[in-house]
Design an enzyme around this catalytic site. Sequence first.
Site, PDB file in Angstrom:
ATOM      1  N   ASP A   1       5.440  -1.036  -2.969  1.00 23.87           N
ATOM      2  CA  ASP A   1       4.317  -0.081  -2.963  1.00 23.87           C
ATOM      3  C   ASP A   1       4.578   1.302  -3.559  1.00 23.87           C
ATOM      4  OD1 ASP A   1       3.341  -2.228  -1.487  1.00 23.87           O
ATOM      5  OD2 ASP A   1       3.336  -1.164   0.412  1.00 23.87           O
TER       6      ASP A   1
ATOM      7  N   CYS B   1       5.468   0.201   5.365  1.00 28.07           N
ATOM      8  CA  CYS B   1       5.530  -1.044   4.588  1.00 28.07           C
ATOM      9  C   CYS B   1       6.963  -1.502   4.316  1.00 28.07           C
ATOM     10  CB  CYS B   1       4.744  -0.902   3.293  1.00 28.07           C
ATOM     11  SG  CYS B   1       2.954  -0.751   3.588  1.00 28.07           S
TER      12      CYS B   1
ATOM     13  N   LYS C   1      -0.918  -6.956  -1.822  1.00 27.10           N
ATOM     14  CA  LYS C   1      -0.847  -7.294  -0.402  1.00 27.10           C
ATOM     15  C   LYS C   1      -1.763  -6.364   0.373  1.00 27.10           C
ATOM     16  CE  LYS C   1       3.303  -4.634   0.872  1.00 27.10           C
ATOM     17  NZ  LYS C   1       2.632  -3.680   1.743  1.00 27.10           N
TER      18      LYS C   1
END
Length: 179
Positions: free
Chosen positions: A13, A108, A75
């Site tokens: 990310d 994350c 995701k």
Amino acid sequence: MLTTSTIGLLIVDIQGKLARLVEGSEALIANTARLVQGAQALGLPVIWLEQNPDKLGATLSELQPLQASSPVLAKFSFGALGEPQVAAVLAQSGVKHWLVCGIEAHICVYQSVLGLLDSGASVSLVTDAVSSRDPANRTLAIGQLAARGAALTSVEMCLYELMGDCRHPAFRQILSLVR
């Protein structure tokens, strides 16, 4: 000992405005680029994750050229393995040990590493290529992940460990990345 036959790189990310807001953003981006280029020189599988890219944006433009030969997977769950498509790609990769970098360390990255560890994979957290908006959250995440079984490494440390010898064919290329 890290070996190139069983290891891959998972980038979590590094995208959108958030990647510019985390502590040490410029160093994070530069270290991630070096890590990806080193992994590519060593022939490691590289997988990129993007959290809800339609809302949060794509991977940072300066890193996008490094994605050319790698899967980029969207995701929505915070942990990588909470997303069935991502879990399937990671399982099919044959990788037994993941180098993990990205943001945010305490959300994350943290949940992705815990999921990988729970699945039986080994993980090395590349600490100079992870960040959070709040440095206290980064520190907390690194400590918790180490306590739960993740190894800690740095970009230079893991690349040299993977080469193991100055006669490695990628030595000069990696040396130029870390200088």
